[in-house]
Write a protein that holds these residues in place. Structure first.
Motif, PDB file in Angstrom:
ATOM      1  N   PRO A 274       6.296   0.872  -3.123  1.00  0.00           N
ATOM      2  CA  PRO A 274       5.057   0.936  -2.340  1.00  0.00           C
ATOM      3  C   PRO A 274       3.988   1.704  -3.105  1.00  0.00           C
ATOM      4  N   GLN A 275       2.749   1.370  -2.814  1.00  0.00           N
ATOM      5  CA  GLN A 275       1.635   2.001  -3.519  1.00  0.00           C
ATOM      6  C   GLN A 275       0.772   2.810  -2.550  1.00  0.00           C
ATOM      7  N   GLU A 276       0.230   3.895  -3.054  1.00  0.00           N
ATOM      8  CA  GLU A 276      -0.667   4.738  -2.271  1.00  0.00           C
ATOM      9  C   GLU A 276      -2.102   4.449  -2.702  1.00  0.00           C
ATOM     10  N   LEU A 277      -2.942   4.125  -1.725  1.00  0.00           N
ATOM     11  CA  LEU A 277      -4.338   3.855  -2.034  1.00  0.00           C
ATOM     12  C   LEU A 277      -5.027   5.098  -2.581  1.00  0.00           C
ATOM     13  N   ALA A 278      -5.888   4.915  -3.570  1.00  0.00           N
ATOM     14  CA  ALA A 278      -6.714   6.020  -4.047  1.00  0.00           C
ATOM     15  C   ALA A 278      -7.592   6.499  -2.894  1.00  0.00           C
ATOM     16  N   GLY A 279      -7.581   7.789  -2.635  1.00  0.00           N
ATOM     17  CA  GLY A 279      -8.331   8.345  -1.513  1.00  0.00           C
ATOM     18  C   GLY A 279      -7.481   8.592  -0.288  1.00  0.00           C
ATOM     19  N   GLY A 280      -6.269   8.050  -0.301  1.00  0.00           N
ATOM     20  CA  GLY A 280      -5.376   8.233   0.836  1.00  0.00           C
ATOM     21  C   GLY A 280      -4.279   9.235   0.533  1.00  0.00           C
ATOM     22  N   ARG A 281      -3.767   9.853   1.571  1.00  0.00           N
ATOM     23  CA  ARG A 281      -2.617  10.756   1.440  1.00  0.00           C
ATOM     24  C   ARG A 281      -1.535  10.250   2.380  1.00  0.00           C
ATOM     25  N   CYS A 282      -0.607   9.499   1.802  1.00  0.00           N
ATOM     26  CA  CYS A 282       0.497   8.926   2.576  1.00  0.00           C
ATOM     27  C   CYS A 282       1.537  10.000   2.846  1.00  0.00           C
ATOM     28  N   ILE A 283       2.147   9.951   4.038  1.00  0.00           N
ATOM     29  CA  ILE A 283       3.157  10.956   4.354  1.00  0.00           C
ATOM     30  C   ILE A 283       4.544  10.320   4.552  1.00  0.00           C
ATOM     31  N   TRP A 284       4.691   9.062   4.115  1.00  0.00           N
ATOM     32  CA  TRP A 284       5.983   8.406   3.919  1.00  0.00           C
ATOM     33  C   TRP A 284       6.957   8.572   5.088  1.00  0.00           C
ATOM     34  N   ASN A 285       6.549   8.073   6.237  1.00  0.00           N
ATOM     35  CA  ASN A 285       7.515   7.978   7.334  1.00  0.00           C
ATOM     36  C   ASN A 285       8.677   7.073   6.917  1.00  0.00           C
ATOM     37  N   GLN A 286       8.361   6.052   6.162  1.00  0.00           N
ATOM     38  CA  GLN A 286       9.375   5.214   5.523  1.00  0.00           C
ATOM     39  C   GLN A 286       9.001   5.017   4.059  1.00  0.00           C
ATOM     40  N   TYR A 287       9.994   4.902   3.203  1.00  0.00           N
ATOM     41  CA  TYR A 287       9.764   4.518   1.815  1.00  0.00           C
ATOM     42  C   TYR A 287      10.295   3.095   1.674  1.00  0.00           C
ATOM     43  N   THR A 288       9.377   2.140   1.670  1.00  0.00           N
ATOM     44  CA  THR A 288       9.745   0.725   1.774  1.00  0.00           C
ATOM     45  C   THR A 288       9.418  -0.020   0.490  1.00  0.00           C
ATOM     46  N   HIS A 353      10.794 -11.000   4.363  1.00  0.00           N
ATOM     47  CA  HIS A 353      12.083 -11.343   3.776  1.00  0.00           C
ATOM     48  C   HIS A 353      12.399 -10.522   2.532  1.00  0.00           C
ATOM     49  N   GLN A 354      11.480  -9.622   2.176  1.00  0.00           N
ATOM     50  CA  GLN A 354      11.637  -8.882   0.923  1.00  0.00           C
ATOM     51  C   GLN A 354      11.714  -7.374   1.086  1.00  0.00           C
ATOM     52  N   VAL A 355      11.274  -6.842   2.220  1.00  0.00           N
ATOM     53  CA  VAL A 355      11.170  -5.389   2.357  1.00  0.00           C
ATOM     54  C   VAL A 355      12.500  -4.737   2.703  1.00  0.00           C
ATOM     55  N   LEU A 356      12.683  -3.533   2.176  1.00  0.00           N
ATOM     56  CA  LEU A 356      13.864  -2.742   2.464  1.00  0.00           C
ATOM     57  C   LEU A 356      13.469  -1.264   2.397  1.00  0.00           C
ATOM     58  N   SER A 357      13.779  -0.519   3.449  1.00  0.00           N
ATOM     59  CA  SER A 357      13.427   0.900   3.509  1.00  0.00           C
ATOM     60  C   SER A 357      14.618   1.753   3.078  1.00  0.00           C
ATOM     61  N   LEU A 358      14.381   2.600   2.088  1.00  0.00           N
ATOM     62  CA  LEU A 358      15.418   3.469   1.545  1.00  0.00           C
ATOM     63  C   LEU A 358      15.463   4.795   2.310  1.00  0.00           C
ATOM     64  N   PRO A 359      16.536   5.560   2.176  1.00  0.00           N
ATOM     65  CA  PRO A 359      16.614   6.854   2.869  1.00  0.00           C
ATOM     66  C   PRO A 359      15.391   7.720   2.581  1.00  0.00           C
ATOM     67  N   MET A 360      14.819   8.270   3.659  1.00  0.00           N
ATOM     68  CA  MET A 360      13.631   9.124   3.526  1.00  0.00           C
ATOM     69  C   MET A 360      13.573  10.108   4.680  1.00  0.00           C
ATOM     70  N   PHE A 361      13.804  11.364   4.370  1.00  0.00           N
ATOM     71  CA  PHE A 361      13.611  12.458   5.324  1.00  0.00           C
ATOM     72  C   PHE A 361      13.504  13.734   4.507  1.00  0.00           C
TER      73      PHE A 361
END
Length: 383
Positions: A274-288, A353-361
């Motif tokens: 996944p990519q983080e937009l420039a200007g945004g601060r993602c807090i990764w509820n999921q890492y997909t 059909h392509q996304v998969l969320s990995l362990p994230m906490f």
């Protein structure tokens, strides 16, 4: 090798166990289990955190969305533009009020709605834009708000997965007319049960929501509207009061984990991180991630009769790694919406059909994360 769950809520509780237990015991001893100063204080604290004038707590993130739409008089004949790639509650409340969800496709880099397609979906029936900051990834609210102002549209932000996320150093939930939050236990700021809140800078909206959440009651036993019963329990408010001061540090731990995933996954040709937009601060509820390789996809299907994503997920499970799929079927293809006429949405239909969320906490340990990364690499090498 130990099993790595996609999420473990018990570790966070162990860290703050004494504070939580003491706060809950205080509530139990008080005899005040509905409302009161603890709920009032949490609303003030959360409003300050988001940097808005008003916070109104409620029973759930779903109720927050429902109350937000009710507060701005959305009903039959109205259209609400939103994303097809989100939890069903986002559009469930639109339909429950008799309005029509209008879906637009998503940006494959961020999984959020594609703002470039927004204007083409606006009609004379459009009343609200309802963006979702999915997986903790903030949408470009500068562009979205400019379009909303141009067409005089209401903006209701679905911030259920993005508590603490920012766009250009401003908290998500403070841009639109209303921000809607969930405190479901799996969220970055999670209660020990259901809970939700709305944020706004509009005092009239805040007052309307407070009335609607309390049976439409403007004064005791005086009812101006048909409302609902939607309260944040005092025990949940007390728990959230303990957790709120930790939120930024927990979100930073998620960001640190995401950086490590980025570093080691970016070199795997079949995996799109996944990519983080420039200007945004993602807090990764999921890492997909997206699993995307025509060659490996064909190999997986010919050898195992499954998609690459589903095969990899099964291999991770065999190696003790938990994962999750959010969301396997986009909302516009759900049976409940089969009667609606939809435009073509090829990006979301493929990505599902392509996304998969990995362990994230936040408490995911370095050895555990290394185990996830090695298992992912090994699984793909086995094809």
């Amino acid at each position: 090798m130990t099993n790595v769950p996609p999420l473990d809520l018990t570790r966070q509780y162990e860290i703050i166990r004494e504070q939580i237990n003491a706060k809950v015991q205080d509530v139990l001893a008080s005899g005040r289990y509905i409302g009161g100063s603890i709920v009032d204080d949490f609303e003030k604290q959360f409003a300050k955190y988001i940097d808005v004038s008003h916070c109104v707590s409620c029973n759930s993130g779903t109720d927050a969305l429902f109350l937000a739409l009710r507060a701005v008089n959305i009903g039959p004949g109205d259209e609400v533009i939103t994303t097809p790639f989100t939890f069903f509650a986002t559009t469930e409340v639109i339909s429950a009020l008799g309005a029509t969800p209008i879906f637009i496709d998503i940006n494959p880099q961020t999984f959020n709605l594609d703002i470039q397609q927004l204007e083409a979906a606006i009609t004379e029936k459009t009343k609200v834009i309802l963006p979702v900051h999915l997986f903790g990834q903030p949408l470009d609210m500068t562009q979205l708000m400019a379009i909303a102002r141009q067409y005089n549209l209401i903006v209701i932000e679905d911030c259920a997965q993005a508590t603490g996320a920012e766009w250009h150093n401003q908290k998500i939930g403070s841009f639109g007319d209303i921000g809607c939050f969930s405190f479901f236990p799996t969220k970055n700021l999670g209660a020990f049960g259901d809970g939700g809140a709305l944020t706004t800078n509009n005092p009239a909206i805040a007052a309307q929501v407070r009335m609607l959440k309390n049976h439409g009651q403007s004064d005791k036993y005086f009812y101006e509207n048909i409302g609902i019963n939607s309260r944040l329990d005092t025990i949940q408010a007390a728990i959230l009061q303990v957790k709120l001061p930790y939120l930024d540090s927990w979100n930073q731990q998620r960001r640190d984990l995401a950086d490590i995933y980025h570093k080691f996954i970016s070199g795997i040709s079949a995996v799109v991180p996944p990519q983080e937009l420039a200007g945004g601060r993602c807090i990764w509820n999921q890492y997909t991630i997206m699993l995307k390789s025509q060659e490996l996809e064909a190999t997986a299907k010919s050898r195992f009769s499954s998609s690459l994503r589903d095969w990899v997920r099964a291999q991770l499970q065999n190696k003790g790694i938990g994962s999750a799929i959010y969301y396997p079927t986009p909302l516009h293809l759900q049976p409940v919406y089969k009667s609606l006429a939809h435009r073509q949405l090829p990006v979301v239909e493929q990505i599902c059909h392509q996304v998969l969320s990995l362990p994230m906490f936040p408490e995911l340990s370095t050895p555990q994360q290394e185990q996830v990364i090695f298992a992912l690499k090994d699984s793909l090498q086995e094809l």
